[in-house]
Enzyme design. Structure first.
Site, short mmCIF file in Angstrom:
data_model
loop_
_atom_site.label_atom_id
_atom_site.label_comp_id
_atom_site.label_asym_id
_atom_site.label_seq_id
_atom_site.Cartn_x
_atom_site.Cartn_y
_atom_site.Cartn_z
N ALA A 86 0.65 -1.24 -0.07
CA ALA A 86 0.09 -0.07 0.01
C ALA A 86 0.71 1.32 0.08
O ALA A 86 1.51 1.59 0.94
CB ALA A 86 -0.89 0.22 1.34
N SER A 129 11.72 0.33 -4.69
CA SER A 129 11.35 0.77 -6.10
C SER A 129 12.84 0.96 -6.32
O SER A 129 13.72 1.49 -5.49
CB SER A 129 10.83 2.12 -5.98
OG SER A 129 11.10 2.53 -7.34
N TYR A 153 8.51 10.69 -4.42
CA TYR A 153 8.19 9.22 -4.36
C TYR A 153 9.42 8.31 -4.17
O TYR A 153 9.09 7.53 -3.18
CB TYR A 153 7.58 8.89 -5.72
CG TYR A 153 7.51 7.38 -5.79
CD1 TYR A 153 6.77 6.46 -5.45
CD2 TYR A 153 8.69 6.61 -6.94
CE1 TYR A 153 6.44 4.95 -5.42
CE2 TYR A 153 8.46 5.36 -6.93
CZ TYR A 153 7.53 4.42 -6.26
OH TYR A 153 7.57 3.26 -6.49
N LYS A 157 10.30 6.12 -0.47
CA LYS A 157 10.82 4.55 -0.59
C LYS A 157 12.03 4.28 0.23
O LYS A 157 12.28 3.55 0.82
CB LYS A 157 10.80 4.01 -2.02
CG LYS A 157 9.34 3.95 -2.48
CD LYS A 157 8.47 2.80 -1.90
CE LYS A 157 7.26 2.59 -2.40
NZ LYS A 157 6.40 1.40 -1.62
N VAL A 221 5.20 11.56 -25.09
CA VAL A 221 6.27 10.92 -24.90
C VAL A 221 7.05 12.11 -23.95
O VAL A 221 7.46 13.14 -24.71
CB VAL A 221 7.26 10.47 -26.03
CG1 VAL A 221 8.63 10.25 -25.64
CG2 VAL A 221 6.45 9.43 -26.78
C1 UD1 Z 1 8.44 5.09 -11.66
C2 UD1 Z 1 9.54 4.69 -10.79
C3 UD1 Z 1 9.48 3.30 -10.38
C4 UD1 Z 1 8.17 2.81 -9.94
C5 UD1 Z 1 6.95 3.07 -10.84
C6 UD1 Z 1 5.83 3.04 -10.25
C7 UD1 Z 1 11.36 6.35 -11.08
C8 UD1 Z 1 12.62 6.46 -11.86
N1 UD1 Z 1 10.82 5.10 -11.28
O1 UD1 Z 1 8.77 4.39 -12.96
O2 UD1 Z 1 10.59 2.90 -9.39
O3 UD1 Z 1 8.36 1.30 -9.90
O4 UD1 Z 1 7.34 4.71 -11.17
O5 UD1 Z 1 4.73 3.30 -10.92
O6 UD1 Z 1 11.00 7.04 -10.19
N2 UD1 Z 1 6.61 8.10 -19.90
C9 UD1 Z 1 6.12 8.83 -21.17
N3 UD1 Z 1 4.58 8.89 -21.07
C10 UD1 Z 1 3.79 8.87 -20.15
C11 UD1 Z 1 4.24 8.22 -18.98
C12 UD1 Z 1 5.70 7.75 -19.13
O7 UD1 Z 1 7.10 9.08 -22.04
O8 UD1 Z 1 2.63 8.87 -20.48
C13 UD1 Z 1 8.15 7.63 -19.79
C14 UD1 Z 1 8.60 8.22 -18.61
O9 UD1 Z 1 9.19 9.57 -18.69
C15 UD1 Z 1 9.79 7.23 -18.22
C16 UD1 Z 1 9.07 5.87 -18.88
O10 UD1 Z 1 7.89 6.34 -19.83
O11 UD1 Z 1 10.87 7.58 -19.10
C17 UD1 Z 1 8.57 5.11 -17.92
O12 UD1 Z 1 7.74 5.98 -16.95
P1 UD1 Z 1 6.52 5.33 -16.00
O13 UD1 Z 1 5.79 4.27 -16.69
O14 UD1 Z 1 5.94 6.38 -15.34
O15 UD1 Z 1 7.81 4.63 -14.91
P2 UD1 Z 1 8.88 5.27 -14.20
O16 UD1 Z 1 8.58 6.92 -13.95
O17 UD1 Z 1 10.11 4.89 -14.86
#
Ligand code: UD1
Length: 359
Positions: A86, A129, A153, A157, A221
């Site tokens: 949670a 995380s 966040y 953690k 993106v």
């Molecule tokens: C974050 C945490 C990870 C955690 C997860 C939980 C960090 C670095 N990582 O993952 O530890 O387990 O959240 O949910 O803090 N992106 C886009 N468009 C979008 C959404 C994301 O381009 O609409 C990109 C982001 O910039 C990133 C990648 O996709 O480069 C992954 O993003 P996301 O899925 O949100 O995960 P993290 O931020 O990496």
């Protein structure tokens, strides 16, 4: 010492929580779920039962910070161990509302630890995380790579891990396994369980899935000027089924060690945003529309795991690749275009389970 059999799962209605519940039920554990449904639905429990073939034993609607309500849960059941999911988990939101992140993630963990201590429950599997590593210079990341969280966040953690480490140091009856997940995605291959965020998805994979079925127009993106081959962020995506399997192994082994142990959980290979967009397009048979925007605050360029420690310790290896992650996420989204809320599943848990209204 015996393997824990009755386990409290906080956040058990959530994405990773629900898949882990199925895995634990399939391996004979009795489950008590605590959730406040702030980013999940109580309808998931009938899906968990259909998937696992038996229900969770009890469900309590409790905010993890409410230690009195939590204490009543531990009064009612004879608990052997806890899996603590949670928490709030959106990086962007955490930069806009850091207090909420510390309050829920850190305050929730200290409330839980107090209640565990008061009830003589000392075995904990903690949901940590990879974000705690922050902007690291060297990949892949090992458990002893330095922690440099770049957003609230991640910092919340990391704070929890430091608290847990102190608790284990000064109260040696505690045994904690902290699992640092990289990027859990995908869905149960049955299509019954998956990621069902409230509102606009904060994470990449559920957003892609909603664009794929036409629920959203186009993916944003976040940045194409990172120092990566195609300029977009690189992450180590891992199938949620592999994450669930690791939690079951953690529970099987939590009573063996002493103190706090930390393990990375990743696939060990990096995938950029644009590579994931292409893989998702291949899974659904048509390109995913996207537009490049500016970087998201708190994001880092790349995070890739070295998960060899958990492989050595318990023989855990990820079984699913990126194509399966996209296929399963897409299947769930197609079968449940508006998630659980829109489904015909009953809110009540199946017969024999104990549903509590807010305490
Ligand atoms: C974050 C945490 C990870 C955690 C997860 C939980 C960090 C670095 N990582 O993952 O530890 O387990 O959240 O949910 O803090 N992106 C886009 N468009 C979008 C959404 C994301 O381009 O609409 C990109 C982001 O910039 C990133 C990648 O996709 O480069 C992954 O993003 P996301 O899925 O949100 O995960 P993290 O931020 O990496």
């Amino acid at each position: 010492m015996r393997t824990p059999s009755t386990v409290v799962v906080t956040g058990g209605a959530g994405f990773i929580g629900s898949h882990t519940c199925v895995e634990l039920l399939e391996h004979g554990y009795e489950l008590i779920v605590v959730d406040d449904y702030s980013n999940s639905s109580p309808r998931v429990f009938s899906r968990i039962q259909r998937t696992a073939g038996r229900p969770v034993h009890a469900v309590h609607w409790v905010d993890i910070r409410d230690r009195h309500a939590l204490s009543r849960v531990f009064d009612r059941h004879s608990v052997d161990a806890v899996v603590h999911f949670a928490a709030k988990k959106a990086v962007g939101e955490s930069t806009r509302n850091p207090v909420e992140y510390y309050d829920t993630n850190v305050g929730g963990t200290t409330a839980l630890l107090q209640v565990m201590q008061d009830h003589g429950v000392h075995d904990l599997v903690f949901s940590s995380s990879c974000s705690i590593y922050g902007d690291a210079d060297r990949m892949p990341l090992r458990e002893n790579s330095p922690a440099r969280p770049t957003n609230p966040y991640a910092a919340s953690k990391w704070t929890c891990e430091r608290i847990l480490s102190d608790v284990c140091r000064f109260r040696p009856e505690f045994r904690v396994l902290s699992l640092r997940y990289f990027n859990p995605v995908g869905a149960h291959p049955s299509g019954l369980l998956g990621e069902d965020p409230r509102g606009r998805p904060a994470n990449l994979m559920p957003y892609l899935a909603q664009v794929a079925i036409g629920r959203r127009e186009s993916l944003r993106v976040f940045g194409d000027d990172y120092p990566t081959p195609d300029g977009t962020g690189i992450r180590d995506y891992i199938h949620v089924m592999d994450v669930a399997a690791a939690h079951r192994l953690a529970l099987d082994h939590v009573h063996e060690g002493t103190g706090m142990r930390v393990f990375n959980l990743g696939a060990g290979s990096g995938t950029s945003v644009l590579e994931l967009v292409a893989a998702f397009g291949a899974a659904c048979g048509r390109p995913i529309p996207y537009a490049v925007e500016g970087r998201r605050p708190g994001d880092v360029a790349a995070l890739v795991a070295d998960s060899s420690a958990v492989a050595r310790e318990w023989g855990w290896q990820p079984k699913y690749g990126v194509a399966a992650m996209c296929r399963d996420a897409l299947r769930f989204q197609r079968l449940n275009p508006f998630g659980y809320e829109d489904s015909a599943d009953p809110v009540a848990v199946a017969a024999g389970a104990d549903v509590q209204t807010p305490e």
